[in-house]
Design a protein around this motif. Structure first.
Motif, mmCIF file in Angstrom:
data_model
loop_
_atom_site.group_PDB
_atom_site.id
_atom_site.type_symbol
_atom_site.label_atom_id
_atom_site.label_comp_id
_atom_site.label_asym_id
_atom_site.label_seq_id
_atom_site.Cartn_x
_atom_site.Cartn_y
_atom_site.Cartn_z
ATOM 1 N N GLN A 112 0.803 -1.226 0.000
ATOM 2 C CA GLN A 112 0.000 0.000 0.000
ATOM 3 C C GLN A 112 0.837 1.278 0.000
ATOM 4 N N PRO A 114 3.155 4.481 -1.326
ATOM 5 C CA PRO A 114 2.937 5.359 -2.492
ATOM 6 C C PRO A 114 3.661 4.918 -3.750
ATOM 7 N N LEU A 115 4.769 4.184 -3.611
ATOM 8 C CA LEU A 115 5.478 3.708 -4.796
ATOM 9 C C LEU A 115 4.704 2.598 -5.508
ATOM 10 N N CYS A 116 3.957 1.825 -4.736
ATOM 11 C CA CYS A 116 3.249 0.662 -5.295
ATOM 12 C C CYS A 116 1.766 0.908 -5.523
ATOM 13 N N MET A 117 1.217 1.959 -4.898
ATOM 14 C CA MET A 117 -0.221 2.204 -4.971
ATOM 15 C C MET A 117 -0.492 3.688 -5.161
ATOM 16 N N LEU A 118 -1.309 4.026 -6.176
ATOM 17 C CA LEU A 118 -1.768 5.407 -6.355
ATOM 18 C C LEU A 118 -2.976 5.612 -5.446
ATOM 19 N N GLN A 119 -2.744 6.200 -4.288
ATOM 20 C CA GLN A 119 -3.785 6.279 -3.271
ATOM 21 C C GLN A 119 -5.001 7.072 -3.728
ATOM 22 N N ALA A 123 -5.472 2.574 -7.033
ATOM 23 C CA ALA A 123 -5.081 1.754 -8.176
ATOM 24 C C ALA A 123 -3.624 1.343 -8.025
ATOM 25 N N ARG A 124 -3.309 0.131 -8.456
ATOM 26 C CA ARG A 124 -1.971 -0.418 -8.308
ATOM 27 C C ARG A 124 -0.996 0.221 -9.290
ATOM 28 N N ARG A 125 0.132 0.681 -8.747
ATOM 29 C CA ARG A 125 1.216 1.201 -9.577
ATOM 30 C C ARG A 125 2.240 0.122 -9.900
ATOM 31 N N LEU A 126 2.380 -0.815 -8.999
ATOM 32 C CA LEU A 126 3.379 -1.861 -9.172
ATOM 33 C C LEU A 126 3.059 -2.694 -10.410
ATOM 34 N N LEU A 127 4.023 -2.788 -11.317
ATOM 35 C CA LEU A 127 3.821 -3.555 -12.541
ATOM 36 C C LEU A 127 4.049 -5.034 -12.264
#
Length: 461
Positions: A112, A114-119, A123-127
């Motif tokens: 959760q 900020p690098l992995c999740m656009l709060q 939505a998930r940022r982690l590819l």
């Protein structure tokens, strides 16, 4: 005869509701109390039961009452967390002594931070290309603020709120409860002894609690009758704005059900309409339908509805072979003409759609648009007709059908994936042409609004 009543519930404001007097031809509607509480579904059950004990089989139920999400005093407290390397699981012990288990890969995928999740968008940022699906876990601890804190082999850190984790427990009970909370899949089956729930049009438009109970009822029993709409065009569009937006089809955003010369749809005639769902000629038929009465016929024009899910389950019990045929064979539907624009639609749908667990999830049947093309081997044609005949005869039994007559200002909302609706032949006078205005929505939009209203009214996530 129409009469008004008042109903009040402790700790809730008083709200009005209306009931139609029963006649030998017309079934009486029940009142839908437009209250809101955490017991809204319980209230709805009581409001929609017939006066006599219902002889309606309950075939499948998936309820929060049967499988609640585990909670401790309204909040989750993590006592300890332990790494089970040999099973590649994180074990979390809760303050009530229960345990939950979470796969390493799932935890890393759902970090959760900020690098992995656009709060802002949740939505998930982690590819997925950057996710190590065989990751281990270096360290885990319960932080001072009771968060589950994890350090990964690449020294990336993740923190999880205990309530967030507990709601996503992988136990069968928690998974079932969460799915019911998200999708409200429980259904209340009904027959001719049932009474259609009713609500006030203006209250639904302007009161969140009334709108929530309306949509809960629509989801649970498949039909709700609204009284008090102005007898003028535009009300179905106004009601749709309470949810989101209308679904545009080849007949327009809204459409006028009237007896028309050179009709491009059998609904635009004065003849009898057999029980059907709308638009099975589309591979994804509209989920919800609104019909608003602007002018009723001088004689005839009564509406007929049956609970298609109930009928399918009765068919499964009475004629399993017919059920298997209708839930496995794909039937061709077609619809062509010109309205909002020119159209030539073709689809293949099963008349009874079931999910992977065998539960009925949609009925696709319209005799008028069932194509003369029947893409079946010769030896399956007669069994198909026999099965379909059994289903149609079942739904036309008087004990399974509810009949009602709409009057100007009445607006009916119903589940087009579940209900089959029809209309009796009618005769109009020279000055009183029968006129209904209709519109469609999809279940995705309706369920979205229901979840938003539930959160607004109850604060539920």
């Amino acid at each position: 005869m129409i009469f008004d009543c008042k109903a009040s519930f402790s700790s809730h404001k008083k709200v009005s509701f209306t009931r139609l007097q029963a006649t030998p031809q017309i079934r009486m509607f029940s009142s839908l109390a437009c209250c809101a509480s955490r017991a809204a579904l319980h209230v709805l059950k009581s409001a929609t039961r017939p006066s006599k004990p219902a002889k309606i089989p309950r075939f499948w139920h998936q309820t929060l009452a049967a499988a609640r999400l585990p909670t401790v005093g309204g909040s989750a407290v993590a006592r300890q967390a332990q790494v089970l390397d040999h099973k590649r699981l994180l074990q979390v012990e809760w303050d009530d002594g229960s345990y939950s288990f979470y796969p390493f890969t799932w935890l890393r995928d759902n970090c959760q931070c900020p690098l992995c999740m656009l709060q802002s968008a949740q939505a998930r940022r982690l590819l997925l290309t950057d996710l190590d699906v065989h990751t281990g876990m270096d360290q885990v601890q319960i932080s001072e603020n009771n968060k589950v804190s994890i350090t990964w082999p690449d020294q990336h850190s993740s923190e999880f709120e205990p309530e967030w984790l507990k709601k996503r427990c992988f136990s069968p009970e928690a998974r079932q409860a969460r799915q019911e909370e998200l999708f409200l899949n429980e259904r209340e089956f009904w027959d001719s002894g049932w009474q259609i729930p009713m609500a006030d049009f203006e209250e639904v438009l302007h009161d969140d609690k009334a709108a929530l109970v309306w949509l809960l009822a629509l989801r649970r029993v498949g039909i709700v009758y609204l009284k008090g709409a102005p007898a003028e065009q535009g009300q179905v569009a106004k009601l749709s704005q309470r949810i989101g937006y209308l679904r545009l089809t080849f007949y327009g955003h809204t459409w006028q059900v009237q007896d028309k010369p050179m009709a491009n749809n059998v609904a635009y005639t004065s003849g009898k309409l057999s029980l059907h769902t709308d638009y099975p000629a589309l591979h994804n038929p509209p989920g919800v339908q609104f019909l608003h009465c602007l002018q009723q016929a001088v004689q005839g024009g009564e509406s007929e509805v049956v609970d298609g899910f109930h009928m399918a389950e009765l068919l499964r019990r009475e004629d399993p072979e017919a059920f298997n045929i209708l839930s496995s064979l794909y039937v061709d539907y077609t619809d062509s003409g010109s309205d909002y624009c020119d159209f030539n639609v073709q689809s293949k749908n099963r008349i009874i759609d079931v999910d992977s667990e065998g539960r009925v999830v949609r009925i696709n049947y319209n005799n008028a648009t069932r194509d003369s093309v029947l893409d079946l081997p010769l030896d399956q044609v007669q069994p198909f007709y026999s099965a379909l005949k059994s289903f149609v005869e079942l739904m036309n039994r008087p004990e399974n059908m509810v009949t009602y007559r709409m009057e100007p200002g009445d607006l009916v909302t119903f589940d087009n994936w579940r209900l089959l609706h029809g209309r009796r032949h009618y005769s109009s006078g020279t000055r009183t042409l029968r006129h209904l205005e209709g519109a469609y929505l999809d279940w995705d939009e309706v369920m979205s609004r229901l979840r938003i209203l539930r959160k607004a009214v109850h604060g539920e996530r």
